[in-house]
Scaffold this active site. Structure first.
Site, short mmCIF file in Angstrom:
data_model
loop_
_atom_site.label_atom_id
_atom_site.label_comp_id
_atom_site.label_asym_id
_atom_site.label_seq_id
_atom_site.Cartn_x
_atom_site.Cartn_y
_atom_site.Cartn_z
N ASP A 330 0.86 -1.18 0.00
CA ASP A 330 0.00 0.00 0.00
C ASP A 330 0.89 1.22 0.00
OD1 ASP A 330 -2.25 -1.45 0.26
OD2 ASP A 330 -2.49 -1.14 2.41
N ASP A 634 -5.03 -3.70 4.73
CA ASP A 634 -5.55 -3.30 6.03
C ASP A 634 -7.06 -3.49 6.18
OD1 ASP A 634 -6.27 -1.24 4.35
OD2 ASP A 634 -4.81 0.17 5.16
N ASP A 638 -9.52 -6.54 1.91
CA ASP A 638 -8.20 -7.01 1.50
C ASP A 638 -7.98 -8.47 1.87
OD1 ASP A 638 -7.43 -4.58 0.45
OD2 ASP A 638 -6.59 -3.86 2.34
P1 ATP Z 1 -3.48 3.18 -0.05
O1 ATP Z 1 -4.31 2.14 -0.73
O2 ATP Z 1 -2.13 3.28 -0.59
O3 ATP Z 1 -3.52 3.13 1.43
P2 ATP Z 1 -5.37 5.30 -0.15
O4 ATP Z 1 -5.41 5.60 1.30
O5 ATP Z 1 -5.41 6.44 -1.08
O6 ATP Z 1 -4.10 4.53 -0.54
P3 ATP Z 1 -8.03 4.32 -0.01
O7 ATP Z 1 -8.10 4.41 1.45
O8 ATP Z 1 -8.66 3.20 -0.73
O9 ATP Z 1 -6.53 4.29 -0.49
O10 ATP Z 1 -8.60 5.67 -0.58
C1 ATP Z 1 -8.85 5.83 -1.93
C2 ATP Z 1 -9.24 7.24 -2.20
O11 ATP Z 1 -10.45 7.55 -1.55
C3 ATP Z 1 -8.25 8.26 -1.70
O12 ATP Z 1 -7.25 8.51 -2.63
C4 ATP Z 1 -9.13 9.47 -1.49
O13 ATP Z 1 -9.31 10.16 -2.70
C5 ATP Z 1 -10.44 8.87 -1.07
N1 ATP Z 1 -10.58 8.87 0.39
C6 ATP Z 1 -9.79 8.25 1.27
N2 ATP Z 1 -10.21 8.43 2.53
C7 ATP Z 1 -11.31 9.19 2.45
C8 ATP Z 1 -12.24 9.72 3.42
N3 ATP Z 1 -12.11 9.50 4.71
N4 ATP Z 1 -13.25 10.46 2.96
C9 ATP Z 1 -13.40 10.67 1.66
N5 ATP Z 1 -12.59 10.22 0.71
C10 ATP Z 1 -11.55 9.48 1.08
#
Ligand code: ATP
Length: 909
Positions: A330, A634, A638
């Protein structure tokens, strides 16, 4: 608390609260403490352990041990009482050592398990808190979200899209939808949709629930089944060795029987003498202590990994780690720090920058362009960020701000502070009525708020910009009104911020005339786009180094992220994931068939805007190319890819229980560098196991050869069976054990990964085992002949042979410590504390063997003159010299690829 426990599902949530004298804001801490006293800890009684004597007896359940015991009985019947006693004692010592070591390895594993002790989020005295699950009491308010393992039986107070996997309890594999409405009194367990049960898993949604029963009072406690399978202390490697051991033992026994016949019929030995010789051969040929030493080596590896924040949940992961060829990681929090700072706000009116770092909600917004109009429109974005938010910021008093919740949301709270908002006042003015929680599948979150005045409502949305834009039909104008959506303009802004490695979120809102009856995913649309916020989340310094280490070790690192392609690519460049970073988006993956995917997955180093389903496809594709894949994760979604990967790696801090349970390893610090460290240790463990084998087998080979030769040529036996046992059990195991503590060899991470299907005993090792076996028996017979030439009696001659074996083993230990390089280096000769202690112990034991009178009685040994001692030590040194010359020669000729070139730092010393 008068309600019978079975009826909580049939009564109203408010009534449940009343009966349990609980509050939706949680119990006061002192009441919780008192209830804990009254109800006891929320834990089930531990499973009954197999009693100690049974486990000790199990150690004797081995064909070899039984054979040895039979030999002891035969010796006793034939009035060889001392021999019988020695054999029996050695068998007993072996069983005790095995028993103790097994216990220690088990302890090491359970210590790891307690490092992974689950916790629960609760409300106590109105504040969110993370508590150990043992401290939960009836009346506690549990906060649950997807991926959580429910820690006690609870009555649902509030649920959002809640689905619970209750298969552990009911066997029903489809997650059950839950809601607050009471159900019929007679409903069975599977139909009590208002209840949540301990041990079950939140598959989707969010919930607040009131604990009604803990520990043995829970449904699972009453059934008496305990969750979490008991980890068996075995791995594919150990099984392979055990199988090999069985075959080997059988062969040794058959060969011994053949030799018995040969000795009696051809050589004319008496049955009794022949029998003792056969016992000697069988005992000599079989590496009695090897399995125990290998288990210990694994356990030490597990401990070393834990010290480097990689907690092994399943023992086989230790082996697989060393063979890893691809790590899929990630981004957020693993490769980056996950310390978010909202840097910029982009609106139609211009770009505004936020000053001040950290999570302190102090600082100012400065317009880069667009002036006051930009500031005013930016404020609207900041306000949505404040309302559409689940995080909390707490001042620690000394100017530090502690965050509770998602770092990106906490950064938005800090941003709102900088924009001049008072968070509490704003939330009071617009109380939240409902929400659609964030989900990696739809990538946005929406909240519904009451308007400050009147019956209207306000919808606030934040999420991945393209996702939010797709829900918008208009955009905020400069003057506060709304105008037509200019998607191209926003796309440009998103790309620009992403290109700088910023994480970008889009914000939108909608005003409603009246509070809607329902507020679900499908109802969200026709929004007004307000603007973008760019966050910085720099790569971890140690991750940059770890990526470089992995690449040097021939391990590819691939980033799989939910983030935007431009952001991911920029971070990948900073991390130097590849010389030429290729990005594949989730959308592109959708268009690729399973047949084409392996090639694409092999080439790409970044997968952006992916969903958990993509992860599963990527793992499979990489595996189909023969890769050994480590994959991080996480969320509850997944779990399938974590299970599919050769090693699933879950995040210890932000990971859900579901992800941890699906994984072979958990990172205590969520840090990519810890995976690289674990791979390093995994390689070292594997090396050490091979060293233990390479060290142990020639001793057996040498002894067996010596006995066989003696019989074939009709000589007197060079060692008696008790003496052979002494060499195998006391000397060889003590020295072999020292190898379990070997530090990683230099250049370990400069080698390519080991192939998964590569045999444990490589061609070079096999050659070594044969060669050293021959050298050992030559050494033994050389000394034997020399001693007889000097006129020593048989007992003294045998004592010299045993001493010769001991000295050869000590010198061979130094040689075997470096399978890949020369042992003639400063580091090599200094040894490790474990090596030095082992040698001290063995030398003392051997001196006792040679000079103590009671040892003479037990083992038939005799004191040796100094000169014979010197000759023996010199012969051992000559053996080591010979082996080093051989290693250098072989490397020069290049017969065995695995020897490789001499590492630079060893050349220097
Ligand atoms: P990784 O998979 O590397 O941890 P990530 O945190 O970007 O990356 P996700 O948690 O799936 O992966 O989030 C995907 C997308 O969703 C983010 O890039 C963001 O644009 C949006 N996002 C993440 N958290 C929130 C939230 N709490 N509220 C609204 N949008 C969110």
């Amino acid at each position: 608390m008068a309600q019978p426990a079975t009826l909580w599902h049939a009564i109203d949530a408010v009534e449940v609260l009343r009966q349990l004298e609980a509050d939706p804001g949680g119990l006061a801490p002192d009441i919780a403490a008192r209830r804990l006293q009254a109800h006891g800890p929320n834990a089930l009684p531990p499973p009954q352990r197999t009693p100690g004597w049974r486990r000790l007896l199990r150690q004797l359940d081995d064909p070899l041990i039984l054979f040895l015991l039979a030999a002891a009985v035969v010796a006793a019947v034939l009035a060889h009482y001392v021999d019988a006693g020695v054999i029996a004692a050695v068998v007993l010592v072996n069983a005790i050592v095995g028993f103790v070591q097994e216990g220690r390895a088990e302890q090491a594993l359970s210590a790891l398990r307690s490092m992974l002790a689950p916790s629960a989020r609760v409300l106590r005295g109105g504040a969110r808190e993370q508590v150990a699950v043992e401290t939960l009491v009836p009346g506690d308010v549990l906060l649950l979200e997807a991926g959580d393992r429910i820690a006690a039986d609870a009555r649902l107070l509030r649920g959002r899209g809640l689905r619970v996997d209750e298969s552990v309890l009911t066997g029903e594999s489809v997650p059950i939808e839950k809601s607050v409405e009471p159900v019929a009194t007679g409903a069975d367990l599977g139909s009590r949709t208002s209840m949540l049960y301990s041990g079950t898993l939140v598959a989707a949604g969010q919930a607040t629930a009131l604990v009604v029963a803990t520990g043995p009072q829970t449904q699972i406690g009453r059934i008496g089944t305990l969750l979490g399978e008991v980890e068996s202390l075995t791995t594919p490697l150990l099984q392979q060795i055990a199988r090999f051991g069985k075959v080997f033992t059988t062969v040794a026994l058959v060969a011994s029987a053949a030799l018995l016949l040969f000795a009696v019929l051809v050589r004319g030995y008496g049955w009794l003498d022949a029998l003792m010789i056969v016992v000697a051969l069988a005992v000599g040929a079989i590496p009695e202590g090897l399995p125990a030493v290998i288990t210990i080596t694994l356990a030490i590896g597990v401990r070393r990994m834990a010290a480097r924040n990689a907690i092994v949940r399943r023992l086989p992961a230790v082996e697989t780690l060393g063979a890893t060829t691809v790590i899929c990681s990630d981004k957020t929090g693993t490769l980056t720090r996950n310390e978010m700072t909202a840097r910029s706000i982009a609106t139609v009116a211009g770009r505004v920058e936020a000053q001040g770092g950290g999570y302190a909600p102090t600082g100012v917004l400065v317009a880069r362009d667009g002036g006051d109009a930009a500031l005013a429109t930016a404020q609207r974005v900041a306000r949505i960020g404040l309302l559409c938010n689940d995080a909390q910021l707490h001042a620690d008093g000394d100017g530090h701000w502690r965050i509770d919740g998602d770092p990106m949301e906490a950064a938005l709270l800090a941003l709102a502070g900088k924009a001049g908002f008072d968070g509490a006042a704003m939330r009071n003015a617009h109380p939240r009525l409902d929400e659609v929680p964030f989900d990696a599948a739809h990538r946005f979150m929406a909240t519904l708020h009451a308007d400050a005045e009147g019956a209207g409502a306000l919808v606030c949305v934040k999420g991945a910009p393209e996702q939010v834009l797709a829900l918008c039909t208009a955009q905020a104008g400069r003057d506060g009104g709304a105008g037509p959506l200019d998607a191209a303009f926003w796309q440009q802004s998103i790309d620009a911020a992403g290109g700088e490695g910023q994480r970008v979120l889009g914000f939108a809102w909608r005003r409603l005339e009246r509070v809607p009856e329902r507020f679900v995913l499908d109802d969200i649309g026709e929004l007004v786009f307000a603007g973008l916020v760019g966050f910085i989340d720099p790569p971890r310094e140690e991750a940059i180094r770890a990526v470089a280490d992995c690449r040097a070790a021939g391990i590819a690192v691939k980033m799989i992220t939910g983030d935007h392609a431009a952001t991911a690519a920029a971070i990948a460049e900073q991390l130097r994931l590849a010389d030429d970073v290729r990005v594949v988006t989730g959308q592109e993956l959708e268009g690729v068939t399973d047949a084409e995917l392996p090639e694409l997955a092999g080439r790409a180093s970044v997968f952006a805007r992916t969903t958990p389903e993509h992860k599963l496809r990527i793992v499979r594709a990489l595996q189909s190319r023969g890769h050994t894949v480590a994959m991080t994760g996480d969320g509850v979604n997944d779990a399938p890819s974590l299970k599919q990967a050769d090693i699933g790696v879950a995040m210890g801090r932000k990971g859900t229980e579901a992800a941890k349970e699906a994984s072979g390893m958990v990172l205590a610090d969520d840090n990519f560098a810890s995976i690289a460290a674990a791979v390093h240790e995994g390689r070292a463990v594997y090396d050490n196991i091979r060293k233990v084998i390479a060290f142990t087998l020639p001793t057996n080979g040498g002894e067996a050869l010596a006995v066989i030769l003696a019989i074939v040529f009709g000589w007197v036996l060079p060692m008696t069976p008790p003496q052979i046992l002494w060499i195998n059990m006391v000397l060889a195991i003590t020295l072999g054990l020292a190898l379990a503590f070997e530090p990683p060899e230099s250049g370990l991470m400069a080698r390519p990964p080991r192939r998964r299907d590569a045999p444990l005993v490589s061609a070079f090792m096999l050659w070594r085992i044969v060669l050293v076996s021959i050298l050992f028996s030559v050494g033994a017979f050389g000394i034997f002949a020399w001693a007889q030439g000097r006129g020593h009696d048989v007992a003294t001659t045998r004592t010299m042979v045993v001493n010769m074996f001991c000295v050869m083993e000590i010198f061979y230990l130094f040689s075997v410590r470096y399978l890949h390089g020369t042992s003639f280096s400063l580091r090599g000769l200094r040894g490790t504390p474990a090596v030095l202690w082992a040698i001290v112990a063995v030398v003392l034991a051997q001196l006792a063997f040679t000079y103590l009178p009671w040892m003479h009685v037990l083992f038939g040994s005799r004191p040796l003159p100094l000169f014979e001692g010197i000759v023996i030590v010199a012969s051992g040194a000559a053996l080591m010299g010979l082996l080093e010359v051989e290693k250098a020669l072989l490397r020069r000729i290049g017969v065995f690829e695995e020897l490789g070139p001499v590492p630079a730092d060893e050349r220097a010393t």
